[in-house]
Design an enzyme around this catalytic site. Structure first.
Site, PDB file in Angstrom:
ATOM      1  N   ASN A 120      15.345   3.625  -4.284  1.00  0.00           N
ATOM      2  CA  ASN A 120      14.665   4.911  -4.092  1.00  0.00           C
ATOM      3  C   ASN A 120      15.609   5.931  -3.461  1.00  0.00           C
ATOM      4  OD1 ASN A 120      11.619   4.976  -4.802  1.00  0.00           O
ATOM      5  ND2 ASN A 120      11.964   2.925  -3.962  1.00  0.00           N
ATOM      6  N   ILE A 143       7.950  -1.690  11.591  1.00  0.00           N
ATOM      7  CA  ILE A 143       6.793  -0.973  12.133  1.00  0.00           C
ATOM      8  C   ILE A 143       7.294   0.128  13.059  1.00  0.00           C
ATOM      9  CG2 ILE A 143       4.707  -1.234  13.550  1.00  0.00           C
ATOM     10  CD1 ILE A 143       4.230  -3.114  11.389  1.00  0.00           C
ATOM     11  N   LEU A 144       6.706   1.297  12.926  1.00  0.00           N
ATOM     12  CA  LEU A 144       7.130   2.436  13.752  1.00  0.00           C
ATOM     13  C   LEU A 144       6.292   2.508  15.021  1.00  0.00           C
ATOM     14  CD1 LEU A 144       7.138   4.991  10.811  1.00  0.00           C
ATOM     15  CD2 LEU A 144       9.155   3.925  11.827  1.00  0.00           C
ATOM     16  N   ASN A 194       6.346   8.280   3.239  1.00  0.00           N
ATOM     17  CA  ASN A 194       6.612   6.876   2.896  1.00  0.00           C
ATOM     18  C   ASN A 194       6.209   6.638   1.446  1.00  0.00           C
ATOM     19  OD1 ASN A 194       7.278   4.107   3.347  1.00  0.00           O
ATOM     20  ND2 ASN A 194       5.099   3.643   3.586  1.00  0.00           N
ATOM     21  N   HIS A 239       4.786   3.430  -0.862  1.00  0.00           N
ATOM     22  CA  HIS A 239       4.239   2.078  -0.705  1.00  0.00           C
ATOM     23  C   HIS A 239       3.874   1.535  -2.081  1.00  0.00           C
ATOM     24  CE1 HIS A 239       2.215  -1.270   1.187  1.00  0.00           C
ATOM     25  NE2 HIS A 239       1.227  -1.088   0.333  1.00  0.00           N
ATOM     26  N   SER A 243       2.297   4.556  -4.293  1.00  0.00           N
ATOM     27  CA  SER A 243       1.737   5.740  -3.626  1.00  0.00           C
ATOM     28  C   SER A 243       2.768   6.373  -2.695  1.00  0.00           C
ATOM     29  CB  SER A 243       0.541   5.333  -2.750  1.00  0.00           C
ATOM     30  OG  SER A 243      -0.403   4.568  -3.458  1.00  0.00           O
ATOM     31  N   LEU A 263      -1.066   1.964   9.583  1.00  0.00           N
ATOM     32  CA  LEU A 263      -0.077   1.388   8.670  1.00  0.00           C
ATOM     33  C   LEU A 263      -0.485   1.604   7.209  1.00  0.00           C
ATOM     34  CD1 LEU A 263       2.534  -0.441   8.462  1.00  0.00           C
ATOM     35  CD2 LEU A 263       0.936  -2.338   8.153  1.00  0.00           C
ATOM     36  N   ASP A 264       0.367   2.280   6.453  1.00  0.00           N
ATOM     37  CA  ASP A 264       0.126   2.591   5.033  1.00  0.00           C
ATOM     38  C   ASP A 264      -1.218   3.304   4.835  1.00  0.00           C
ATOM     39  OD1 ASP A 264       2.537   1.314   4.353  1.00  0.00           O
ATOM     40  OD2 ASP A 264       1.548  -0.631   4.280  1.00  0.00           O
ATOM     41  N   GLU A 291       8.436   4.757  -9.122  1.00  0.00           N
ATOM     42  CA  GLU A 291       8.791   5.269  -7.787  1.00  0.00           C
ATOM     43  C   GLU A 291       9.962   6.240  -7.873  1.00  0.00           C
ATOM     44  OE1 GLU A 291       9.382   1.755  -5.308  1.00  0.00           O
ATOM     45  OE2 GLU A 291       7.262   1.850  -4.738  1.00  0.00           O
TER      46      GLU A 291
HETATM   47  C1  GRF Z   1       9.954   0.051  -2.776  1.00  0.00           C
HETATM   48  O1  GRF Z   1       9.301  -0.636  -3.797  1.00  0.00           O
HETATM   49  C2  GRF Z   1       8.983   0.737  -1.865  1.00  0.00           C
HETATM   50  O2  GRF Z   1       7.751   0.986  -2.439  1.00  0.00           O
HETATM   51  C3  GRF Z   1       8.797  -0.239  -0.739  1.00  0.00           C
HETATM   52  O3  GRF Z   1      10.022  -0.927  -0.628  1.00  0.00           O
HETATM   53  C4  GRF Z   1      10.718  -0.887  -1.853  1.00  0.00           C
HETATM   54  C5  GRF Z   1      12.093  -0.397  -1.554  1.00  0.00           C
HETATM   55  O4  GRF Z   1      12.958  -0.535  -2.633  1.00  0.00           O
HETATM   56  N1  GRF Z   1       8.392   0.465   0.451  1.00  0.00           N
HETATM   57  P1  GRF Z   1      14.401   0.146  -2.581  1.00  0.00           P
HETATM   58  O5  GRF Z   1      15.092  -0.340  -1.327  1.00  0.00           O
HETATM   59  O6  GRF Z   1      14.202   1.629  -2.587  1.00  0.00           O
HETATM   60  O7  GRF Z   1      15.098  -0.342  -3.820  1.00  0.00           O
END
Ligand code: GRF
Length: 213
Positions: free
Chosen positions: A14, A92-93, A107, A109, A136, A144-145, A174
């Site tokens: 990502n 966890i933050l 974030n 998720h 999402s 959390l989330d 994503e």
């Molecule tokens: C993603 O699938 C995201 O939704 C989750 O962790 C994964 C991270 O993947 N929170 P990357 O490190 O961006 O490849």
């Protein structure tokens, strides 16, 4: 130019999508720094490759979650971020951290929230025989989330899919939706108010923009 800081713990695919979107000017901001709580996170390599300052902080060197987050906040704030992006940051933050960046902390998720907060979402989707899965992007709150959803992308689940199949399918989405949401924020079109996400001054429904009727 607005400043963006990204937090990761692992592969950073990502993060790569965000780096690419900045380079292609799809996001009109500057990715100022990347932080990881894992020194061996591949995402740190991706940042260095793109000439972005890459920092690792190890939790073992701090006496508490609060102490770790306080140091992290100080280091992040040195880059004067307009936006802090969690991209696979697996820690966890503390409430203090969340409060400090409230309204400018995003974030992603890997589930169709509010379904499956927490870990092992892909496994749960397969175990439950779901025909639909997704991801999402949401504002981070103390829950959390659980913060307001901005945008979701759905993917189908096919008979015989492995966990890897659906992980790949979700990640593909994503890499499209996270840079898009970040661009909205950077353009000043997106904010969090009254516990909801707003795009162009319109309050988004619980499932975010482009929710089903
Ligand atoms: C993603 O699938 C995201 O939704 C989750 O962790 C994964 C991270 O993947 N929170 P990357 O490190 O961006 O490849």
């Amino acid at each position: 130019m607005k400043n963006i800081v990204v937090l990761i713990s692992g592969n950073g695919s990502n993060l790569q999508a965000i780096i690419d979107a900045c380079e292609q000017k799809k996001i009109n901001g500057t990715l100022r720094a990347v932080f990881s709580n894992k020194a061996d996170a591949f995402g740190l390599e991706r940042a260095r490759e793109a000439d972005i300052p890459a920092h690792a902080l190890s939790a073992s060197q701090f006496s508490s979650r609060e102490a770790f987050d306080r140091e992290l906040m100080q280091e992040i704030d040195a880059y004067a971020p307009d936006l802090v992006v969690l991209a696979g940051y697996m820690r966890i933050l503390s409430p203090e951290f969340v409060a400090h960046y409230q309204g400018r902390l995003l974030n992603i998720h890997p589930s169709l929230l509010p379904k499956y907060p927490g870990l092992n979402t892909h496994r749960q989707v397969l175990d439950n025989g779901d025909e639909e899965h997704g991801t999402s992007v949401h504002f981070v709150t103390e829950q959390l989330d659980g913060g307001p959803v901005i945008l979701q992308a759905k993917v189908p689940v096919f008979a015989g899919d492995s966990e890897e199949d659906i992980t790949d399918r979700v990640q593909h989405q994503e890499h499209a939706i996270y840079p898009l949401v970040i661009s909205w924020f950077i353009e000043g079109r997106l904010d969090m108010r009254d516990g909801a996400a707003w795009l162009d001054d319109v309050q988004l429904p619980a499932q975010g923009y482009a929710a089903d009727e």
